[in-house]
Design an enzyme around this catalytic site. Structure first.
Site, PDB file in Angstrom:
ATOM      1  N   TYR A  55      11.556   5.625   7.653  1.00  0.00           N
ATOM      2  CA  TYR A  55      10.014   5.923   7.884  1.00  0.00           C
ATOM      3  C   TYR A  55       9.969   7.121   8.823  1.00  0.00           C
ATOM      4  CZ  TYR A  55       9.562   0.901   6.250  1.00  0.00           C
ATOM      5  OH  TYR A  55       9.655  -0.020   5.624  1.00  0.00           O
ATOM      6  N   LEU A 202      -1.395  -6.505   0.830  1.00  0.00           N
ATOM      7  CA  LEU A 202      -2.753  -5.822   0.269  1.00  0.00           C
ATOM      8  C   LEU A 202      -2.591  -5.171  -0.908  1.00  0.00           C
ATOM      9  CD1 LEU A 202      -4.505  -5.377   3.758  1.00  0.00           C
ATOM     10  CD2 LEU A 202      -4.454  -7.573   2.216  1.00  0.00           C
ATOM     11  N   ARG A 204      -0.666  -2.490  -1.610  1.00  0.00           N
ATOM     12  CA  ARG A 204      -0.759  -1.031  -0.966  1.00  0.00           C
ATOM     13  C   ARG A 204      -2.372  -0.355  -0.984  1.00  0.00           C
ATOM     14  NH1 ARG A 204       4.680   0.504  -1.031  1.00  0.00           N
ATOM     15  NH2 ARG A 204       5.876  -0.625  -2.332  1.00  0.00           N
ATOM     16  N   PHE A 206      -5.114  -1.527  -2.531  1.00  0.00           N
ATOM     17  CA  PHE A 206      -5.690  -1.970  -3.691  1.00  0.00           C
ATOM     18  C   PHE A 206      -6.697  -3.307  -3.409  1.00  0.00           C
ATOM     19  CE2 PHE A 206      -6.685  -3.420  -7.890  1.00  0.00           C
ATOM     20  CZ  PHE A 206      -7.187  -2.538  -8.625  1.00  0.00           C
TER      21      PHE A 206
END
Length: 330
Positions: A55, A202, A204, A206
């Site tokens: 990340y 969730l 991504r 949506f």
């Protein structure tokens, strides 16, 4: 907050996925805003923080270390190896020497002497899973990590890995609109006593109304990984957007937000499931964590299941190139 078992640890039922503070969804928030969010998560009872060497190509581990190191005794720290940034490119490398070097770098960035839960972020299919897990087992023996996890692997790979060293947790995408774990790996986790960590609970964003129209999807920043995901592209996007009005209505009827309904559904699938939604918003953080206290009627959860499931969602979760890199059942 309600507590759940994460391998040998006891943590908040809902954790925090830290990825989008540094990576994947366009321009990340400022360092100050990220610090504020991480500290607020701790104040609200989050005791499970999940990061990775990938990340931000180390930036997210550095951020977590700088902000949370002074509070290290208050939470369980999870990070990942086996997929990192090399010369500006994402590289999957599960060779033992690479994993050990990544861990050493992570310990410095995270400003800690030990990582509680260390995942193999992706199985490098050029390296036997037994070899990669063997290297992680050596890190356990050396006291540099406390427990081993796997990410995006199949039931068969989990069993092979578990035969080398006990696996504490398996992490993969799981939500109303992604049910791949239900094919086999969730049952394998339960048979072996492995906790299941659900990333992107969730969908991504949506299922949290982050994408409400085709224009919203078209407006995503060039570096947003959703631009390359079929479910956020035509022709699948239109069919998926058509699912949202009834889902919003159901959440309104239940007295919660769509995001809370999605998280409540996931938490109800088993005490061994630990969602780690990510966010850059303090308001959304509080909203997500409040879902742990919801006790929705079984009838509401069944209706959510009927609205959004593999039969109603259109499109694979990854494009073909990314799909080839993972090991989950499809």
């Amino acid at each position: 907050m309600q507590q759940r078992k994460l391998g040998p640890f006891e943590v908040s039922a809902i954790g925090l996925g830290c990825m989008n503070l540094s990576h994947a969804y366009g321009t990340p928030p400022s360092a100050q805003d990220s610090e504020t969010l991480l500290l607020r998560a701790l104040e609200l009872g989050v005791t499970h923080f999940d990061t990775a060497a990938l990340y931000g190509f180390g930036a997210n581990e550095t951020l977590v270390g700088q902000v949370l190191a002074k509070h290290r005794s208050r939470f369980t720290l999870a990070s990942k190896c086996g997929m990192t940034g090399v010369d500006g490119r994402r590289v999957i490398d599960g060779r033992p020497a690479t994993l050990k070097r990544t861990c050493e770098d992570a310990l410095k960035r995270l400003q800690t002497e030990v990582i509680d839960l260390y995942y193999l972020h992706r199985w490098d299919k050029q390296v036997p899973i037994e070899d990669s897990v063997g290297a992680l087992a050596e890190l356990v023996s050396e006291g540099k990590i406390r427990a081993i996890g796997l990410s995006e692997v199949s039931a068969d790979t989990l069993r092979r890995a578990h035969a080398v060293h006990p696996i504490a947790a398996l992490q993969t995408e799981y939500s109303l609109w992604t049910r791949n774990p239900e094919i086999a790996v969730l049952d394998a986790c339960r048979a072996l006593g492995v906790s299941f960590v659900a990333f992107s609970p969730l969908g991504r964003g949506f299922l949290a109304d982050a994408i409400q129209t085709a224009a919203d999807a078209e407006a995503l920043e060039p570096r947003d990984i959703r631009r390359g995901m079929p479910r956020f592209q035509a022709p699948d996007l239109a069919d998926n957007l058509a699912l949202l009005p009834a889902f919003r209505d159901l959440a309104r009827e239940a007295g919660c937000t769509p995001a809370q309904l999605a998280l409540a559904w996931l938490l109800a699938q088993g005490e061994d499931i630990l969602p780690i939604p990510g966010t850059t918003s303090i308001a959304h953080l509080a909203e997500n964590l409040s879902a742990a206290a919801l006790r929705l009627p079984a009838e509401v959860l069944a209706r959510a299941h009927a609205l959004i499931n593999p039969a109603t969602v259109r499109g694979p979760r990854y494009n073909a190139a990314t799909q080839a890199e993972i090991d989950t059942e499809e």
